[in-house]
Design a protein around this motif. Structure first.
Motif: not given
Length: 172
Positions: A109-115, A126-130, A135-136
């Motif tokens: 949650x600190x790194x990705x805007x994914x809910x 598929x998102x971003x980390x910082x 993806x995760x």
């Protein structure tokens, strides 16, 4: 001394095959060749040692033990012969990390805007980390995170920093 929110470990020994095709036409053949159910949109299926993830409307990602990837690639190419499709070994393109621990959700949650609260148990994001693409999906006790190999050192660093002891997010 406070414990880390999660343990961040690099995962080696995985192969990855990107599959691009018209999933409405070739989905059943892909599922049969992969030995896994075709995932729904933004989902991932698994048998415990292999994962088949939905990446986009015409793309799937098969993650499996590295020693099995050549055989799996051949098995996928055969039913897609004659189709407008691509089966590509992308094993060397990605780096994979496990984020395991009681506050693994906070690390992501600190790194990705994914809910994460809306992410189902079989969800793949598929998102971003910082500042890097990532993806995760959920695994026992946390998350498996993948990103580009070219940003592996950065991804490892930001995951470890997000897991620093005592840095969990405030209760919501």
């Amino acid at each position: 001394m406070a414990e880390a929110l999660a343990t961040v470990t690099r995962v080696d020994g995985l192969g990855m095959i990107s599959i691009r095709a018209d999933l409405a036409r070739a989905g059943d053949a892909i599922a049969d060749a992969a030995g896994l159910a075709l995932p729904d949109m933004t989902r991932i299926t698994t048998d415990g040692s292999r994962w088949l993830g939905w990446m986009s409307p015409d793309e799937l990602l098969l993650i499996l033990p590295a020693q099995d990837h050549r055989e799996a690639q051949t098995a996928l190419e055969q039913p897609l012969a004659g189709e407008h499709a691509l089966v590509a070994d992308v094993s060397d393109l990605r780096a994979v990390f496990d984020v395991i621990g009681p506050h693994a959700d906070d690390v992501i949650a600190k790194l990705s805007p994914a809910d994460l609260a809306a992410m189902p148990a079989d969800g793949l994001r598929r998102s971003r980390a910082a500042q890097t693409a990532a993806g995760f999906w959920r695994v026992e006790g946390g998350f498996r995170v993948f990103g580009f190999r070219s940003t592996a050192d950065y991804l490892h660093l930001i995951l470890r920093n997000a897991a620093i002891p005592g840095s969990q997010l405030a209760p919501r």
